[in-house]
Design a protein around this motif. Structure first.
Motif, PDB file in Angstrom:
ATOM      1  N   ILE A  38       0.854  -1.189   0.000  1.00  0.00           N
ATOM      2  CA  ILE A  38       0.000   0.000   0.000  1.00  0.00           C
ATOM      3  C   ILE A  38       0.891   1.240   0.000  1.00  0.00           C
ATOM      4  O   ILE A  38       1.734   1.402   0.883  1.00  0.00           O
ATOM      5  CB  ILE A  38      -0.931   0.024   1.214  1.00  0.00           C
ATOM      6  CG1 ILE A  38      -1.833  -1.213   1.211  1.00  0.00           C
ATOM      7  CG2 ILE A  38      -1.763   1.298   1.234  1.00  0.00           C
ATOM      8  CD1 ILE A  38      -2.693  -1.361   2.457  1.00  0.00           C
ATOM      9  N   ASP A  70      -0.954   8.880   9.107  1.00  0.00           N
ATOM     10  CA  ASP A  70      -1.798   8.479   7.991  1.00  0.00           C
ATOM     11  C   ASP A  70      -2.771   7.405   8.436  1.00  0.00           C
ATOM     12  O   ASP A  70      -2.461   6.571   9.296  1.00  0.00           O
ATOM     13  CB  ASP A  70      -0.948   7.953   6.832  1.00  0.00           C
ATOM     14  CG  ASP A  70      -0.613   9.036   5.819  1.00  0.00           C
ATOM     15  OD1 ASP A  70      -1.080  10.169   5.979  1.00  0.00           O
ATOM     16  OD2 ASP A  70       0.134   8.745   4.859  1.00  0.00           O
ATOM     17  N   ILE A  72      -5.034   4.328   6.890  1.00  0.00           N
ATOM     18  CA  ILE A  72      -5.170   3.448   5.730  1.00  0.00           C
ATOM     19  C   ILE A  72      -6.425   2.603   5.871  1.00  0.00           C
ATOM     20  O   ILE A  72      -6.662   1.979   6.912  1.00  0.00           O
ATOM     21  CB  ILE A  72      -3.945   2.532   5.598  1.00  0.00           C
ATOM     22  CG1 ILE A  72      -2.695   3.358   5.268  1.00  0.00           C
ATOM     23  CG2 ILE A  72      -4.162   1.464   4.533  1.00  0.00           C
ATOM     24  CD1 ILE A  72      -1.412   2.550   5.273  1.00  0.00           C
ATOM     25  N   ARG A  76      -9.754  -1.138   1.081  1.00  0.00           N
ATOM     26  CA  ARG A  76      -9.474  -0.458  -0.186  1.00  0.00           C
ATOM     27  C   ARG A  76      -7.997  -0.487  -0.545  1.00  0.00           C
ATOM     28  O   ARG A  76      -7.625  -0.312  -1.714  1.00  0.00           O
ATOM     29  CB  ARG A  76      -9.953   0.993  -0.111  1.00  0.00           C
ATOM     30  CG  ARG A  76     -11.461   1.135  -0.009  1.00  0.00           C
ATOM     31  CD  ARG A  76     -11.867   2.554   0.306  1.00  0.00           C
ATOM     32  NE  ARG A  76     -11.286   3.534  -0.620  1.00  0.00           N
ATOM     33  CZ  ARG A  76     -11.404   4.847  -0.489  1.00  0.00           C
ATOM     34  NH1 ARG A  76     -12.104   5.347   0.530  1.00  0.00           N
ATOM     35  NH2 ARG A  76     -10.853   5.663  -1.355  1.00  0.00           N
ATOM     36  N   GLY A  77      -7.144  -0.657   0.463  1.00  0.00           N
ATOM     37  CA  GLY A  77      -5.708  -0.650   0.214  1.00  0.00           C
ATOM     38  C   GLY A  77      -5.180   0.722  -0.137  1.00  0.00           C
ATOM     39  O   GLY A  77      -4.321   0.858  -1.010  1.00  0.00           O
ATOM     40  N   ALA A  78      -5.692   1.757   0.579  1.00  0.00           N
ATOM     41  CA  ALA A  78      -5.293   3.127   0.247  1.00  0.00           C
ATOM     42  C   ALA A  78      -5.390   4.018   1.485  1.00  0.00           C
ATOM     43  O   ALA A  78      -6.165   3.748   2.415  1.00  0.00           O
ATOM     44  CB  ALA A  78      -6.199   3.686  -0.852  1.00  0.00           C
ATOM     45  N   VAL A  79      -4.604   5.104   1.443  1.00  0.00           N
ATOM     46  CA  VAL A  79      -4.681   6.124   2.491  1.00  0.00           C
ATOM     47  C   VAL A  79      -5.987   6.897   2.314  1.00  0.00           C
ATOM     48  O   VAL A  79      -6.292   7.369   1.214  1.00  0.00           O
ATOM     49  CB  VAL A  79      -3.478   7.083   2.423  1.00  0.00           C
ATOM     50  CG1 VAL A  79      -3.636   8.231   3.419  1.00  0.00           C
ATOM     51  CG2 VAL A  79      -2.175   6.330   2.694  1.00  0.00           C
ATOM     52  N   VAL A  80      -6.744   7.038   3.407  1.00  0.00           N
ATOM     53  CA  VAL A  80      -8.039   7.718   3.334  1.00  0.00           C
ATOM     54  C   VAL A  80      -8.127   8.919   4.268  1.00  0.00           C
ATOM     55  O   VAL A  80      -9.154   9.612   4.291  1.00  0.00           O
ATOM     56  CB  VAL A  80      -9.191   6.745   3.648  1.00  0.00           C
ATOM     57  CG1 VAL A  80      -9.286   5.675   2.562  1.00  0.00           C
ATOM     58  CG2 VAL A  80      -9.026   6.114   5.026  1.00  0.00           C
ATOM     59  N   GLU A 320       5.918   3.082   1.790  1.00  0.00           N
ATOM     60  CA  GLU A 320       4.805   2.162   1.608  1.00  0.00           C
ATOM     61  C   GLU A 320       4.631   1.293   2.845  1.00  0.00           C
ATOM     62  O   GLU A 320       5.518   1.223   3.707  1.00  0.00           O
ATOM     63  CB  GLU A 320       5.038   1.265   0.387  1.00  0.00           C
ATOM     64  CG  GLU A 320       6.294   0.412   0.487  1.00  0.00           C
ATOM     65  CD  GLU A 320       6.670  -0.254  -0.823  1.00  0.00           C
ATOM     66  OE1 GLU A 320       6.258   0.235  -1.902  1.00  0.00           O
ATOM     67  OE2 GLU A 320       7.396  -1.281  -0.777  1.00  0.00           O
TER      68      GLU A 320
END
Length: 328
Positions: A38, A70, A72, A76-80, A320
């Protein structure tokens, strides 16, 4: 981890001591495999501790160098989301009973609280170098290591300190068991057991080697990892007796018990996670999973059966989170 000069020196020493000599060559089947990566956009500094919100399937990443945390979304496998404007955030802890996040910052000695939507919800000041955070699963209390040598037990509901423990140096890795905390104090070269109810030290052992940072506890046994030389020890919490003393990877920063497999996972800045397992009643190296130089902070989440490794930016490569899963 902490901010004192001594705690920043070990990287080169540990690289010399252990980066080229993990305990064993990887077997034909590595004990961990990379399951997912990620990206951490716009993260350029050192990364420290991680925490997980199992209810919402989120991972929190303390980004010391960038002054941010951050968030995550693991589905979704993403920073939100991101909390910015912090001064060297080091420790993060999710308090499930209160549905809130705690962040300890070394730069201003604060512990800040955030609701589940990341809105600010209070701050406590500890003067200097607030570092590791642990949540007592029995009562939801929060324990922070800070300053030149102390632990504070926090009631998060009242934002008050209910007990303090004075230590002979800045606490690095520490873990909870029962009413006690076992604490690595590398500046003093000590391993200490403290009663969090009385605030008194119960046991005080001299560390066999130097720079004892990471620690894990399971079933009356403590795993201690040293950076100089790079060694993994297991110790009986009742007696202080050493059962295991093995070479491991260099510049270690985290260690975890994988209780289901009777294994230990050691995360190292030399660019490896080394896995140890029980063989004929004793721990032996089962091999390594390669990461990246400087990627030493990690979090093993038994409920997800995954190891999260924070990989800092460097060498033209972005920061990552790498997610590893056991191969058996």
């Amino acid at each position: 981890m902490g901010g004192a000069l001594l705690r920043r020196i070990p990287v080169l020493l540990a690289m010399l001591a252990g980066s080229a000599s993990c305990s064993a060559a990887p077997p034909a089947t590595a004990p961990l495999k990379l399951a997912q990566t990620i990206a951490l956009p716009d993260v350029g500094g050192r990364i420290d501790h991680l925490a997980v919100d199992l209810k919402r399937h989120r991972l929190f990443v303390a980004e010391v160098g960038d002054g941010s945390v951050d968030v995550i979304d693991l589905t979704r496998g993403a920073v939100v989301g991101r909390i910015s404007g912090l001064k060297e955030p080091q420790g993060v802890a999710w308090l499930p009973a209160r549905d809130e996040l705690a962040v300890a910052s070394g730069g201003d000695g604060t512990v800040r609280f955030y609701r589940h939507d990341l809105s600010a919800d209070g701050v406590m000041s500890f003067g200097d170098d607030a570092d590791n955070l642990r949540v007592d699963p029995r009562n939801g209390r929060l324990i922070v290591g800070y300053g030149s040598g102390a632990l504070a037990v926090i009631d998060p509901a009242t934002r008050s300190v209910v007990q303090r423990v004075t230590l002979p140096g800045h606490p690095e890795g520490f873990r909870l068991f029962g009413d006690n905390a076992i604490v690595n104090v590398p500046d003093a070269r000590r391993v200490i057991v403290a009663d969090l109810v009385s605030g008194k030290i119960q046991s005080d052992w001299h560390a066999r080697y130097r720079l004892n940072f990471p620690m894990a506890v399971d079933q009356g046994v403590a795993a201690l990892v040293f950076r100089w030389p790079a060694r993994l020890l297991t110790m009986d919490l009742a007696t202080g007796a050493i059962a295991t003393d093995l070479s491991t990877c260099g510049d270690s920063d985290d260690v975890f018990f994988d209780a289901a497999r009777h294994r230990l996972l050691v995360s190292c800045g030399s660019g490896a996670v080394e896995v140890f397992g029980m063989v004929s009643g004793a721990y032996r190296s089962l091999g390594i999973a390669s990461t990246r130089s400087g990627a030493r902070t990690a979090l093993f989440v038994p409920e997800l059966d995954r190891l999260f490794v924070a990989v800092r930016a460097g060498g033209g490569q972005a920061a990552e989170i790498r997610i590893y899963q056991p191969t058996d």
